[in-house]
Enzyme design. Sequence first.
Site, PDB file in Angstrom:
ATOM      1  N   HIS A  85      32.988  45.379  45.667  1.00  0.00           N
ATOM      2  CA  HIS A  85      33.817  45.735  46.812  1.00  0.00           C
ATOM      3  C   HIS A  85      34.062  47.237  46.661  1.00  0.00           C
ATOM      4  O   HIS A  85      35.024  47.661  46.001  1.00  0.00           O
ATOM      5  CB  HIS A  85      35.146  44.988  46.798  1.00  0.00           C
ATOM      6  CG  HIS A  85      35.017  43.497  46.668  1.00  0.00           C
ATOM      7  ND1 HIS A  85      34.288  42.733  47.539  1.00  0.00           N
ATOM      8  CD2 HIS A  85      35.542  42.624  45.773  1.00  0.00           C
ATOM      9  CE1 HIS A  85      34.363  41.452  47.187  1.00  0.00           C
ATOM     10  NE2 HIS A  85      35.118  41.362  46.110  1.00  0.00           N
ATOM     11  N   GLN A 120      37.460  49.245  46.894  1.00  0.00           N
ATOM     12  CA  GLN A 120      38.519  49.030  45.906  1.00  0.00           C
ATOM     13  C   GLN A 120      38.459  50.036  44.757  1.00  0.00           C
ATOM     14  O   GLN A 120      39.412  50.121  43.967  1.00  0.00           O
ATOM     15  CB  GLN A 120      38.450  47.592  45.380  1.00  0.00           C
ATOM     16  CG  GLN A 120      38.816  46.563  46.440  1.00  0.00           C
ATOM     17  CD  GLN A 120      38.706  45.132  45.967  1.00  0.00           C
ATOM     18  OE1 GLN A 120      38.574  44.856  44.773  1.00  0.00           O
ATOM     19  NE2 GLN A 120      38.735  44.195  46.903  1.00  0.00           N
ATOM     20  N   ARG A 152      46.450  41.223  45.010  1.00  0.00           N
ATOM     21  CA  ARG A 152      45.839  41.110  46.339  1.00  0.00           C
ATOM     22  C   ARG A 152      46.742  41.718  47.412  1.00  0.00           C
ATOM     23  O   ARG A 152      46.259  42.379  48.336  1.00  0.00           O
ATOM     24  CB  ARG A 152      45.537  39.646  46.665  1.00  0.00           C
ATOM     25  CG  ARG A 152      44.712  39.470  47.920  1.00  0.00           C
ATOM     26  CD  ARG A 152      44.403  38.023  48.215  1.00  0.00           C
ATOM     27  NE  ARG A 152      45.580  37.288  48.660  1.00  0.00           N
ATOM     28  CZ  ARG A 152      45.538  36.141  49.318  1.00  0.00           C
ATOM     29  NH1 ARG A 152      44.366  35.567  49.575  1.00  0.00           N
ATOM     30  NH2 ARG A 152      46.640  35.523  49.683  1.00  0.00           N
ATOM     31  N   TYR A 176      33.607  43.014  53.224  1.00  0.00           N
ATOM     32  CA  TYR A 176      34.464  42.252  54.137  1.00  0.00           C
ATOM     33  C   TYR A 176      35.459  43.092  54.915  1.00  0.00           C
ATOM     34  O   TYR A 176      36.268  42.565  55.685  1.00  0.00           O
ATOM     35  CB  TYR A 176      35.195  41.125  53.390  1.00  0.00           C
ATOM     36  CG  TYR A 176      36.113  41.518  52.269  1.00  0.00           C
ATOM     37  CD1 TYR A 176      37.428  41.886  52.506  1.00  0.00           C
ATOM     38  CD2 TYR A 176      35.679  41.447  50.949  1.00  0.00           C
ATOM     39  CE1 TYR A 176      38.282  42.202  51.459  1.00  0.00           C
ATOM     40  CE2 TYR A 176      36.521  41.762  49.901  1.00  0.00           C
ATOM     41  CZ  TYR A 176      37.825  42.131  50.168  1.00  0.00           C
ATOM     42  OH  TYR A 176      38.671  42.442  49.124  1.00  0.00           O
ATOM     43  N   HIS A 199      33.314  34.250  52.583  1.00  0.00           N
ATOM     44  CA  HIS A 199      34.161  34.864  51.555  1.00  0.00           C
ATOM     45  C   HIS A 199      34.548  33.885  50.471  1.00  0.00           C
ATOM     46  O   HIS A 199      34.449  34.170  49.271  1.00  0.00           O
ATOM     47  CB  HIS A 199      35.421  35.449  52.193  1.00  0.00           C
ATOM     48  CG  HIS A 199      36.381  36.043  51.207  1.00  0.00           C
ATOM     49  ND1 HIS A 199      37.359  35.286  50.562  1.00  0.00           N
ATOM     50  CD2 HIS A 199      36.505  37.295  50.726  1.00  0.00           C
ATOM     51  CE1 HIS A 199      38.032  36.070  49.739  1.00  0.00           C
ATOM     52  NE2 HIS A 199      37.544  37.284  49.827  1.00  0.00           N
ATOM     53  N   HIS A 237      32.733  33.633  46.842  1.00  0.00           N
ATOM     54  CA  HIS A 237      33.727  33.532  45.772  1.00  0.00           C
ATOM     55  C   HIS A 237      34.094  32.061  45.592  1.00  0.00           C
ATOM     56  O   HIS A 237      34.363  31.365  46.583  1.00  0.00           O
ATOM     57  CB  HIS A 237      35.028  34.248  46.156  1.00  0.00           C
ATOM     58  CG  HIS A 237      34.939  35.740  46.247  1.00  0.00           C
ATOM     59  ND1 HIS A 237      35.450  36.442  47.314  1.00  0.00           N
ATOM     60  CD2 HIS A 237      34.432  36.669  45.407  1.00  0.00           C
ATOM     61  CE1 HIS A 237      35.272  37.743  47.121  1.00  0.00           C
ATOM     62  NE2 HIS A 237      34.651  37.900  45.976  1.00  0.00           N
ATOM     63  N   GLU A 264      37.839  31.180  41.258  1.00  0.00           N
ATOM     64  CA  GLU A 264      38.225  32.354  40.481  1.00  0.00           C
ATOM     65  C   GLU A 264      39.578  32.159  39.806  1.00  0.00           C
ATOM     66  O   GLU A 264      39.784  32.613  38.684  1.00  0.00           O
ATOM     67  CB  GLU A 264      38.279  33.585  41.386  1.00  0.00           C
ATOM     68  CG  GLU A 264      38.697  34.862  40.675  1.00  0.00           C
ATOM     69  CD  GLU A 264      38.705  36.086  41.563  1.00  0.00           C
ATOM     70  OE1 GLU A 264      38.954  37.189  41.047  1.00  0.00           O
ATOM     71  OE2 GLU A 264      38.465  35.939  42.783  1.00  0.00           O
ATOM     72  N   HIS A 317      32.172  34.417  40.246  1.00  0.00           N
ATOM     73  CA  HIS A 317      33.216  34.048  39.282  1.00  0.00           C
ATOM     74  C   HIS A 317      32.991  32.643  38.731  1.00  0.00           C
ATOM     75  O   HIS A 317      32.663  32.489  37.565  1.00  0.00           O
ATOM     76  CB  HIS A 317      34.633  34.188  39.860  1.00  0.00           C
ATOM     77  CG  HIS A 317      34.937  35.538  40.395  1.00  0.00           C
ATOM     78  ND1 HIS A 317      34.803  36.681  39.637  1.00  0.00           N
ATOM     79  CD2 HIS A 317      35.346  35.957  41.633  1.00  0.00           C
ATOM     80  CE1 HIS A 317      35.128  37.733  40.362  1.00  0.00           C
ATOM     81  NE2 HIS A 317      35.444  37.332  41.580  1.00  0.00           N
ATOM     82  N   ASP A 376      32.529  44.266  40.875  1.00  0.00           N
ATOM     83  CA  ASP A 376      33.600  43.675  41.674  1.00  0.00           C
ATOM     84  C   ASP A 376      34.596  44.706  42.193  1.00  0.00           C
ATOM     85  O   ASP A 376      34.286  45.480  43.096  1.00  0.00           O
ATOM     86  CB  ASP A 376      34.292  42.580  40.852  1.00  0.00           C
ATOM     87  CG  ASP A 376      35.161  41.658  41.708  1.00  0.00           C
ATOM     88  OD1 ASP A 376      35.394  41.974  42.880  1.00  0.00           O
ATOM     89  OD2 ASP A 376      35.622  40.623  41.185  1.00  0.00           O
TER      90      ASP A 376
END
Length: 459
Positions: A57, A60, A81, A120, A206, A230, A233, A267, A318
């Site tokens: 991602h 991030q 998050r 996303y 997602h 995902h 996780e 994950h 990630d």
Amino acid sequence: MTVLWCGSVLLPEGWAREVRVTLADGRIVGIAAGVAPQAGDERHAVVIPGLPNLHSHAFQRAMAGLSEVRGPAGDSFWTWRDQMYRAVDRLDPEDVEAIAALAYVEMLEAGFTRVGEFHYLHHDRDGTPYADIGELSARIAAAASSTGIALTLLPVFYAHGGFGGAAPGHGQRRFINDVAGFGRLMEAAGRAIRDLPDAVLGLAPHSLRAATAEEIAAILPLTDGPIHIHVAEQMKEVEDCLAFSGARPVDYLYDHAPVDERWCLIHATHMTEAETQRLAKSGAVAGLCPITEANLGDGIFPGGRFAELGGRYGVGSDSNVRIDAAEELRLLEYSQRFSQRARNVMALAAGASTGRLLFDTALAGGTQALGAQALGSQVLGAEAGIAVGRPADLVSLDAGTPSLHGKAGNALIDGWIFAGGAPVDAVWRNGAKLVEGGRHQARAAVEAGYRRVLDKLAG
């Protein structure tokens, strides 16, 4: 045409000494071992294939180091998050491109030559689609183009805030599409990557929280490329899935989707023995992100058992809190040592090099997960290495660093992964030399753009 003369090269049949490797048109077109260098050859000590980074991602990266303060009620993935949602609220398209460019520069400098961008972030700050619904996909493609990294773009379908089709939250508004809108997004994403060399388009529901089984079935025909999701996780996700369906996430996914070799389960941390066997037998890849999983407190993947079952895996950066190919592999092994109170867990067999097995498996698993097999991968069956006809996506390790001093063969890989230091010296992608002396050729300009974004976010 470029010719490299290398002291040691990893070939499919094993390590070779004193090798001339010829590159042309983005491919390896010639290999001659046991020969002297010729005038004009570039000299390098140790050359290996570049690794795939199967899960990123990129945006991030701008959060790295900004979420390490404990909250009043304790911290978890879920509080992190919320911080991520607040960061997303402030990003413009130019910011997304600048952040992604720095992340991709750092990936190349770390020995990653292809990235799977699990993308996303689609819409404007208020959740309204841009005039071009693929605006942010195009920004990711632009970052890949300017840095030279190979891109597997995985536009993410995200429709809900929880299991059973729960309404999305305010913080998720920039991610949301219905099936029809996602179809338009996929078309735009295809246009965005059309001119990138060796680009691949897949897609990614997602998670089972964000996409129903019916929606996943509806979007699968939109690509013949890789499919990522995902899953499992966090324990809360497992508990919520059990409450919703009576099944754990991995079992629920296999019961409701045609999971096969095209799939990558990101994950898959919390699995039962039966789920672990199911994943291993299906041929799907486990997408492991040990640095992020440690940073977020996700838990430990059952790597030793999965490897015993012949499971396929690769690694990704990630959240990009730290970008380091060797460290991802090192932490994967060390997490198994922590949990099993044993050493060299992932090597499986007596006398096997742990680093070499980690490297080979991550190369094969990442190549499969990013849909790069059809491009002529660096992997042939179980044989990882540099060969004629394969992509000129190469990494040179600096044998002058203490971590590689006096080592040969598989000990070079073990030294790179486990002895520390930063011995990536040069990186070629599609035959172009992008990193020299450990530094990407565009780092100064890319870093300046990234700093402007951080100054804006801090203002």
